[in-house]
Design an enzyme around this catalytic site. Structure first.
Site, PDB file in Angstrom:
ATOM      1  N   TYR A 141       5.371 -35.423  85.089  1.00  0.00           N
ATOM      2  CA  TYR A 141       5.736 -35.916  86.421  1.00  0.00           C
ATOM      3  C   TYR A 141       5.680 -37.426  86.389  1.00  0.00           C
ATOM      4  O   TYR A 141       4.735 -38.012  85.877  1.00  0.00           O
ATOM      5  CB  TYR A 141       4.741 -35.375  87.463  1.00  0.00           C
ATOM      6  CG  TYR A 141       4.975 -35.911  88.869  1.00  0.00           C
ATOM      7  CD1 TYR A 141       6.129 -35.568  89.585  1.00  0.00           C
ATOM      8  CD2 TYR A 141       4.047 -36.758  89.473  1.00  0.00           C
ATOM      9  CE1 TYR A 141       6.335 -36.045  90.871  1.00  0.00           C
ATOM     10  CE2 TYR A 141       4.252 -37.237  90.769  1.00  0.00           C
ATOM     11  CZ  TYR A 141       5.398 -36.881  91.457  1.00  0.00           C
ATOM     12  OH  TYR A 141       5.602 -37.359  92.738  1.00  0.00           O
ATOM     13  N   ASP A 236       4.149 -43.511  80.618  1.00  0.00           N
ATOM     14  CA  ASP A 236       3.718 -43.400  82.004  1.00  0.00           C
ATOM     15  C   ASP A 236       2.227 -43.083  81.988  1.00  0.00           C
ATOM     16  O   ASP A 236       1.823 -41.928  81.815  1.00  0.00           O
ATOM     17  CB  ASP A 236       4.512 -42.306  82.726  1.00  0.00           C
ATOM     18  CG  ASP A 236       4.060 -42.152  84.180  1.00  0.00           C
ATOM     19  OD1 ASP A 236       3.088 -42.828  84.581  1.00  0.00           O
ATOM     20  OD2 ASP A 236       4.689 -41.355  84.905  1.00  0.00           O
ATOM     21  N   LYS A 264      -2.892 -45.225  90.183  1.00  0.00           N
ATOM     22  CA  LYS A 264      -4.153 -44.504  90.409  1.00  0.00           C
ATOM     23  C   LYS A 264      -5.391 -45.384  90.171  1.00  0.00           C
ATOM     24  O   LYS A 264      -5.769 -46.123  91.062  1.00  0.00           O
ATOM     25  CB  LYS A 264      -4.140 -43.204  89.600  1.00  0.00           C
ATOM     26  CG  LYS A 264      -2.977 -42.301  90.083  1.00  0.00           C
ATOM     27  CD  LYS A 264      -3.037 -40.862  89.638  1.00  0.00           C
ATOM     28  CE  LYS A 264      -2.073 -40.000  90.434  1.00  0.00           C
ATOM     29  NZ  LYS A 264      -0.785 -39.715  89.828  1.00  0.00           N
TER      30      LYS A 264
HETATM   31  C1  LIG Z   1       0.659 -39.740  90.222  1.00  0.00           C
HETATM   32  C2  LIG Z   1       1.657 -40.023  89.181  1.00  0.00           C
HETATM   33  C3  LIG Z   1       2.843 -40.729  89.446  1.00  0.00           C
HETATM   34  C4  LIG Z   1       3.247 -41.112  90.832  1.00  0.00           C
HETATM   35  O1  LIG Z   1       2.365 -42.013  91.413  1.00  0.00           O
HETATM   36  P1  LIG Z   1       2.341 -42.142  93.026  1.00  0.00           P
HETATM   37  O2  LIG Z   1       1.390 -43.272  93.251  1.00  0.00           O
HETATM   38  O3  LIG Z   1       1.878 -40.832  93.548  1.00  0.00           O
HETATM   39  O4  LIG Z   1       3.726 -42.465  93.442  1.00  0.00           O
HETATM   40  C5  LIG Z   1       3.651 -41.058  88.387  1.00  0.00           C
HETATM   41  N1  LIG Z   1       3.347 -40.689  87.136  1.00  0.00           N
HETATM   42  C6  LIG Z   1       2.229 -40.002  86.844  1.00  0.00           C
HETATM   43  C7  LIG Z   1       1.929 -39.643  85.433  1.00  0.00           C
HETATM   44  C8  LIG Z   1       1.364 -39.626  87.858  1.00  0.00           C
HETATM   45  O5  LIG Z   1       0.289 -38.894  87.561  1.00  0.00           O
END
Ligand SMILES: *Cc1c(COP(=O)(O)O)cnc(C)c1O
Length: 424
Positions: A141, A236, A264
Site C-alpha cells: 500500500y 516506501d 508515520k
Molecule cells: C500509511 C502508509 C502510506 C500512506 O500514508 P498516509 O499518511 O496514511 O497517507 C503510504 N505508504 C505506506 C507504506 C504506508 O504504510
C-alpha cells in the site's frame, strides 16, 4: 453502550462513521472503540475501558502515547503560532536530521501525509526519467493516489486494474503490478520493457498485507535492474522507516534507494511526511525544476516540533535493541501459547513491527497471506479486545510496539492471550 451510541451517531454525518476505513471494524465485526485519551502503551475508550495498544496510531506512537517531551514541544510551538506559510528554522533542523539518519537521502521535502509523499515521489521519478510506466507489487500500500490504487490484472505482465471505483482505467494503465518477493518476474518484466519504466516503488518491509519481509534477493535484484535500466528505485518507508531500525529498512538490507518516502514515525503523531533522496533527482522539484508539488501546511511548525522531538528520542542508546527485543518477546510468546493450544499459528517481527498469522508458516507473498485463516484471527481479535488488548482490527494489518511496552505489559498481554487461545 457509549461506543455503540457514538458509532451510530457518527454514521449520521460521516460515511461509515469513520474518517479512515479500517477503523470501522468491518473486517473483524463489532463496534469500533471511540478513544478518549492515550498514555504510554495504553489508550482508553469512551466507556472508560483501558487497552494495551498495539497499533500506536498505525506506527507513529513509537515512543509511547503522549510522551512528555513531545507534548511539551508541541505546546511550546503552538504558543508561537500554528502556521505561517513561510519557511522556519525547524524545517531545516528536521531536514538535517532526516538526511543524517538516512544517508541515501541527500535532500528532502516535507509534506503532510504518506499519500502525498509517494504521489510526489512518483511524479518526480516520471519527471526525471521522462517515462510513464511504474511497477508496484501486489499487497503493498502506498497511500491512495490514483496511479497506486491498482490490483494485478489477469495475466503476467498485464497492466493493473483500478482497485477503487472512481479511478479511471486510463489513470492506471501505466501501473504494472507484480508479485512481492518474485525476483524472476521482475527480471522478466525489465527484460521486456525496462527502458519504459520510470520507477519501481516497494515497501521493503511490507506492513499493509500484515507483516511480510522482502527477501534480500528480491530487493538486490530490484536495485540492480533499476540501475541497469535507469529507472528510479523508490523505497516506501512510510511505515517501516524509523520503525524497523534507526536508518529504516534500507539500513538493514544495506541497499540505497534513489528516493525514499517517509511518514508515520517522523510526525510523532502529527501530520508530517517526507520524500527525499539523490540531490540530482530532487533538483527536478519546483522551484528549481519542472516537477510541481506544494502544500499549504507542509512543514507545519507544530507538526515539525512533534516530529523532530520524536526523531531525537529514538536516537537514545539502545532504543531499537530494546524495541526489537520487546517485539520479539511478544511474537515468540504468542507463538508458544498458540502452539501449546494446538492452534496453527505463527508470528514474526522486525524492529517494532510484528505480524500474526493463522498459518503454519510466515507468508512471503500476498497470495500466501490471503490463504491464512481470517476467521481464526477475528476470534483472537475479539478475545484480546475483551481482555483489554487492542490489536489491529484486520487480519491483514501489521502490529506495532512502542518503547513503553515493557516486560510487565508484554507479560500482561501474553496472559490475556493464554485465556484467548484456551478457547480454541
Ligand atoms: C500509511 C502508509 C502510506 C500512506 O500514508 P498516509 O499518511 O496514511 O497517507 C503510504 N505508504 C505506506 C507504506 C504506508 O504504510
Amino acid at each position: 453502550m457509549r461506543n455503540k451510541e457514538l458509532f451510530e451517531r457518527a454514521q449520521l454525518t460521516t460515511p461509515g462513521g469513520v474518517n479512515s476505513p479500517v477503523r470501522a471494524f468491518r473486517s473483524v465485526g463489532g463496534t469500533p472503540r471511540f478513544i478518549t485519551r492515550a498514555e504510554g502503551p495504553y489508550f482508553w475508550d469512551a466507556e472508560g475501558k483501558r487497552y494495551i495498544d498495539y497499533i500506536g496510531s498505525w506506527g507513529p506512537a513509537i515512543v509511547g502515547h503522549a510522551h512528555p517531551a513531545v507534548v511539551k514541544a508541541v505546546q511550546t510551538a503552538a504558543t508561537l503560532g500554528l502556521s505561517f506559510g513561510a519557511p522556519t528554522e525547524g524545517e531545516i533542523l528536521m531536514a538535517e536530521e532526516i538526511c543524517k539518519l538516512v544517508p541515501s537521502i541527500e535532500q528532502v521535502r516535507l509534506v503532510s501525509s504518506g499519500t502525498e509523499a509517494t504521489m510526489s515521489a512518483l511524479r518526480l521519478a516520471r519527471g526525471a526519467t521522462g517515462r510513464d510506466k511504474i511497477i508496484k507489487f501486489e499487497g503493498c500500500y502506498h497511500g491512495h493516489a490514483d496511479a497506486l490504487l491498482v490490483k494485478a490484472g489477469s495475466g503476467l505482465l498485464t497492466l493493473g486494474n483500478p482497485s477503487s471505483s472512481g479511478v479511471p482505467a486510463d489513470f492506471t494503465k501505466h501501473t504494472l503490478v507484480l508479485d512481492y518477493n518474485n525476483a524472476q518476474q521482475l527480471e522478466d518484466t525489465f527484460k521486456a520493457m525496462g527502458d519504459q519504466i520510470a520507477c519501481v516503488i516497494v515497501e521493503p518491509v511490507a506492513g499493509n498485507m500484515n507483516l511480510i519481509k522482502a527477501t534480500p534477493e528480491f530487493l538486490n535484484t530490484m536495485r540492480r535492474l533499476c540501475t541497469e535500466y535507469g529507472s528510479v528505485l523508490i523505497f516506501d518507508e512510510v511505515m517501516c522507516g524509523f520503525r524497523v531500525a534507526l536508518g529504516g529498512a534500507q539500513s538493514l538490507y544495506n541497499i540505497k534507494p534513489d528516493l525514499t518516502a517517509l511518514g508515520k514515525v517522523i510526525g510523532g503523531g502529527l501530520p508530517v511526511a517526507a520524500f527525499g533522496g539523490r540531490a540530482d533527482l530532487m533538483a527536478h522539484m519546483a522551484p528549481l525544476g519542472g516537477v510541481y508539488q506544494a502544500g499549504t501546511l507542509s512543514g507545519n511548525p507544530v507538526a515539525v516540533a512533534a516530529g523532530l522531538t520524536t526523531l531525537k528520542l529514538i536516537q537514545a542508546d539502545g532504543f531499537y535493541t530494546s524495541l526489537s527485543a520487546q517485539t520479539a518477546k511478544l511474537a515468540q510468546g504468542l507463538t508458544q501459547i498458540a502452539q501449546q493450544a494446538g492452534v496453527s499459528f505463527c508470528a514474526d517481527s522486525i524492529g517494532g513491527m510484528f505480524g500474526l498469522y493463522f498459518a503454519d508458516q510466515v507468508p512471503a507473498s500476498y497470495a500466501a497471506m490471503m490463504q491464512t485463516d481470517k476467521d481464526q484471527f477475528n476470534r483472537l481479535f475479539h478475545a484480546m479486545l475483551d481482555g483489554g488488548v487492542y490489536l489491529a482490527p484486520s487480519a491483514f494489518e501489521a502490529g506495532f510496539v512502542s518503547a513503553q511496552h515493557d516486560d510487565a505489559i508484554i507479560a500482561a498481554t501474553l496472559d490475556i492471550a493464554r485465556t484467548a487461545f484456551a478457547q480454541y
